[in-house]
Design a protein around this motif. Structure first.
Motif, PDB file in Angstrom:
ATOM      1  N   ALA A 170      -4.667  -5.869   0.202  1.00 56.24           N
ATOM      2  CA  ALA A 170      -6.085  -6.001  -0.145  1.00 56.24           C
ATOM      3  C   ALA A 170      -6.251  -6.782  -1.439  1.00 56.24           C
ATOM      4  CB  ALA A 170      -6.716  -4.615  -0.274  1.00 56.24           C
ATOM      5  N   ALA A 171      -5.416  -6.495  -2.431  1.00 58.35           N
ATOM      6  CA  ALA A 171      -5.489  -7.206  -3.715  1.00 58.35           C
ATOM      7  C   ALA A 171      -5.186  -8.689  -3.526  1.00 58.35           C
ATOM      8  CB  ALA A 171      -4.520  -6.587  -4.709  1.00 58.35           C
ATOM      9  N   MET A 172      -4.218  -8.994  -2.676  1.00 51.70           N
ATOM     10  CA  MET A 172      -3.882 -10.395  -2.405  1.00 51.70           C
ATOM     11  C   MET A 172      -5.026 -11.105  -1.682  1.00 51.70           C
ATOM     12  SD  MET A 172       0.170 -10.131  -1.401  1.00 51.70           S
ATOM     13  CE  MET A 172       0.417 -11.906  -1.409  1.00 51.70           C
ATOM     14  N   ASP A 173      -5.668 -10.391  -0.760  1.00 50.21           N
ATOM     15  CA  ASP A 173      -6.793 -10.981  -0.032  1.00 50.21           C
ATOM     16  C   ASP A 173      -7.950 -11.291  -0.985  1.00 50.21           C
ATOM     17  OD1 ASP A 173      -5.406 -10.875   2.317  1.00 50.21           O
ATOM     18  OD2 ASP A 173      -6.522  -9.193   3.165  1.00 50.21           O
ATOM     19  N   VAL A 174      -8.252 -10.360  -1.885  1.00 46.13           N
ATOM     20  CA  VAL A 174      -9.334 -10.576  -2.850  1.00 46.13           C
ATOM     21  C   VAL A 174      -8.988 -11.744  -3.773  1.00 46.13           C
ATOM     22  CG1 VAL A 174     -10.586  -9.586  -4.810  1.00 46.13           C
ATOM     23  CG2 VAL A 174     -10.214  -8.226  -2.744  1.00 46.13           C
ATOM     24  N   ALA A 175      -7.727 -11.801  -4.204  1.00 44.84           N
ATOM     25  CA  ALA A 175      -7.304 -12.915  -5.059  1.00 44.84           C
ATOM     26  C   ALA A 175      -7.434 -14.249  -4.340  1.00 44.84           C
ATOM     27  CB  ALA A 175      -5.854 -12.702  -5.507  1.00 44.84           C
ATOM     28  N   ALA A 176      -7.307 -14.212  -3.002  1.00 44.83           N
ATOM     29  CA  ALA A 176      -7.422 -15.438  -2.206  1.00 44.83           C
ATOM     30  C   ALA A 176      -8.860 -15.761  -1.838  1.00 44.83           C
ATOM     31  CB  ALA A 176      -6.582 -15.311  -0.942  1.00 44.83           C
ATOM     32  N   GLY A 177      -9.807 -14.906  -2.235  1.00 49.29           N
ATOM     33  CA  GLY A 177     -11.212 -15.205  -2.006  1.00 49.29           C
ATOM     34  C   GLY A 177     -11.977 -14.233  -1.140  1.00 49.29           C
ATOM     35  N   ALA A 178     -11.329 -13.189  -0.616  1.00 43.78           N
ATOM     36  CA  ALA A 178     -12.038 -12.208   0.206  1.00 43.78           C
ATOM     37  C   ALA A 178     -13.056 -11.444  -0.645  1.00 43.78           C
ATOM     38  CB  ALA A 178     -11.049 -11.237   0.840  1.00 43.78           C
ATOM     39  N   ASP A 179     -14.107 -10.977  -0.003  1.00 41.04           N
ATOM     40  CA  ASP A 179     -15.143 -10.219  -0.708  1.00 41.04           C
ATOM     41  C   ASP A 179     -14.626  -8.830  -1.059  1.00 41.04           C
ATOM     42  OD1 ASP A 179     -17.660  -8.199  -0.462  1.00 41.04           O
ATOM     43  OD2 ASP A 179     -18.284 -10.141  -1.262  1.00 41.04           O
ATOM     44  N   LEU A 184     -13.196  -3.036  -0.010  1.00 38.51           N
ATOM     45  CA  LEU A 184     -13.266  -1.632  -0.412  1.00 38.51           C
ATOM     46  C   LEU A 184     -13.885  -0.764   0.683  1.00 38.51           C
ATOM     47  CD1 LEU A 184     -14.254  -1.882  -4.183  1.00 38.51           C
ATOM     48  CD2 LEU A 184     -12.184  -0.826  -3.239  1.00 38.51           C
ATOM     49  N   VAL A 185     -14.848  -1.310   1.423  1.00 38.69           N
ATOM     50  CA  VAL A 185     -15.432  -0.566   2.545  1.00 38.69           C
ATOM     51  C   VAL A 185     -14.346  -0.224   3.560  1.00 38.69           C
ATOM     52  CG1 VAL A 185     -16.933  -0.780   4.566  1.00 38.69           C
ATOM     53  CG2 VAL A 185     -17.785  -1.421   2.319  1.00 38.69           C
ATOM     54  N   VAL A 186     -13.489  -1.184   3.850  1.00 40.98           N
ATOM     55  CA  VAL A 186     -12.406  -0.958   4.812  1.00 40.98           C
ATOM     56  C   VAL A 186     -11.401   0.052   4.263  1.00 40.98           C
ATOM     57  CG1 VAL A 186     -10.496  -2.028   6.049  1.00 40.98           C
ATOM     58  CG2 VAL A 186     -12.677  -3.225   5.859  1.00 40.98           C
ATOM     59  N   ILE A 187     -11.049  -0.079   2.996  1.00 42.56           N
ATOM     60  CA  ILE A 187     -10.099   0.857   2.393  1.00 42.56           C
ATOM     61  C   ILE A 187     -10.631   2.283   2.452  1.00 42.56           C
ATOM     62  CG2 ILE A 187      -9.069   1.592   0.201  1.00 42.56           C
ATOM     63  CD1 ILE A 187      -8.684  -1.338  -0.494  1.00 42.56           C
ATOM     64  N   GLN A 188     -11.902   2.467   2.108  1.00 47.33           N
ATOM     65  CA  GLN A 188     -12.484   3.805   2.152  1.00 47.33           C
ATOM     66  C   GLN A 188     -12.506   4.347   3.576  1.00 47.33           C
ATOM     67  OE1 GLN A 188     -16.205   4.275   0.125  1.00 47.33           O
ATOM     68  NE2 GLN A 188     -15.394   3.642  -1.856  1.00 47.33           N
ATOM     69  N   ALA A 189     -12.773   3.481   4.553  1.00 43.70           N
ATOM     70  CA  ALA A 189     -12.770   3.923   5.946  1.00 43.70           C
ATOM     71  C   ALA A 189     -11.371   4.389   6.365  1.00 43.70           C
ATOM     72  CB  ALA A 189     -13.249   2.797   6.855  1.00 43.70           C
ATOM     73  N   VAL A 190     -10.361   3.670   5.938  1.00 39.39           N
ATOM     74  CA  VAL A 190      -8.982   4.059   6.253  1.00 39.39           C
ATOM     75  C   VAL A 190      -8.645   5.400   5.600  1.00 39.39           C
ATOM     76  CG1 VAL A 190      -6.551   3.470   5.920  1.00 39.39           C
ATOM     77  CG2 VAL A 190      -8.172   1.696   6.601  1.00 39.39           C
ATOM     78  N   LEU A 191      -9.021   5.564   4.346  1.00 37.08           N
ATOM     79  CA  LEU A 191      -8.741   6.819   3.656  1.00 37.08           C
ATOM     80  C   LEU A 191      -9.486   7.986   4.299  1.00 37.08           C
ATOM     81  CD1 LEU A 191      -8.826   5.618  -0.069  1.00 37.08           C
ATOM     82  CD2 LEU A 191      -6.820   6.219   1.294  1.00 37.08           C
ATOM     83  N   ARG A 192     -10.734   7.767   4.697  1.00 35.32           N
ATOM     84  CA  ARG A 192     -11.473   8.830   5.382  1.00 35.32           C
ATOM     85  C   ARG A 192     -10.789   9.188   6.698  1.00 35.32           C
ATOM     86  NH1 ARG A 192     -16.271   5.962   3.561  1.00 35.32           N
ATOM     87  NH2 ARG A 192     -17.363   7.200   2.002  1.00 35.32           N
ATOM     88  N   GLY A 193     -10.269   8.177   7.379  1.00 38.54           N
ATOM     89  CA  GLY A 193      -9.570   8.432   8.629  1.00 38.54           C
ATOM     90  C   GLY A 193      -8.347   9.306   8.434  1.00 38.54           C
ATOM     91  N   VAL A 194      -7.683   9.138   7.310  1.00 36.24           N
ATOM     92  CA  VAL A 194      -6.515   9.963   6.998  1.00 36.24           C
ATOM     93  C   VAL A 194      -6.923  11.405   6.711  1.00 36.24           C
ATOM     94  CG1 VAL A 194      -4.679  10.342   5.296  1.00 36.24           C
ATOM     95  CG2 VAL A 194      -5.120   8.034   6.164  1.00 36.24           C
TER      96      VAL A 194
END
Length: 213
Positions: A170-179, A184-194
């Motif tokens: 995720a950090a690499m994607d943001v550094a490459a220009g991702a929003d 963070l929305v995706v990360i939180q969704a993954v954590l909630r899934g866990v």
């Protein structure tokens, strides 16, 4: 008493010199990369003698290790500084994820920790550094959040390792220009899934079967 004061002064000067070398080395490694940074460049930039450099670090890789370790420690500290005991464990885990993403936006940090670090030091050494800093913070956060939830009991070591890899990508994607907000929305969704309670225990016997049977 005078001798003790002198010893403290020497120790302070030594620590300051080491910090000066690490700071100068960081600037060069970020600007030029590890391969294109030479020890004469390190000496010139820091304004020290070769003897002073080798007194603190036996070679270029050793000072690079110190730079990477300092970066990992800074990220872990940024996450710890966002910790708020008044929040739930899950909310603290989310806050830690956000703090990690912000900390990794410091110029040069993605390159040092996620690109050059593994290439120069090797994965085993990077895992050791991560285990002492960010992974330990993540592991504790996951343990607390799982204990607070009614989720199935997941093995904490592989869970920490896999989620750590998620954060790094995720950090690499943001550094490459991702929003960052989308990430963070995706990360939180993954954590909630866990952490949700509706998961069914995995059938290990079925998982072991090859596909297509």
């Amino acid at each position: 008493m005078q001798i003790k004061k002198q010893r403290r002064s020497n120790s302070d000067r030594s620590a300051q010199m080491r910090a000066r070398l690490v700071t100068s080395a960081r600037d060069l490694f970020v600007k030029n990369g590890y391969a294109e940074t030479s020890t004469p460049m390190l000496v010139e930039t820091a304004g020290v003698t070769r003897g002073a450099l080798y007194h603190h670090f036996p070679d270029k890789q050793a000072i690079f290790h110190a730079v990477v370790d300092a970066e990992a420690a800074a990220v872990a500290l940024a996450i710890e500084n966002e910790d708020a005991p008044s929040l739930s464990a899950q909310e603290r885990l989310f806050a830690g994820a956000s703090a990690y993403m912000r900390a990794m936006q410091v110029p040069g940090r993605v390159r040092l920790l996620l690109i050059e670090g593994p290439a120069v030091l090797g994965m085993a050494e990077m895992r050791e550094i991560e285990a002492r800093h960010g992974d330990e913070t993540l592991r504790i956060g996951l343990e607390e959040a799982l204990a607070e939830s009614t989720a199935i009991n997941l093995p904490i070591t592989p869970l920490t390792s896999l989620l750590s890899a998620l954060f790094e990508r995720a950090a690499m994607d943001v550094a490459a220009g991702a929003d960052e907000a989308d990430v963070l929305v995706v990360i939180q969704a993954v954590l909630r899934g866990v952490l949700v309670s509706e998961q069914e225990p995995l059938d290990e016997a079925n998982l072991a079967k090859p596909s297509g049977d």
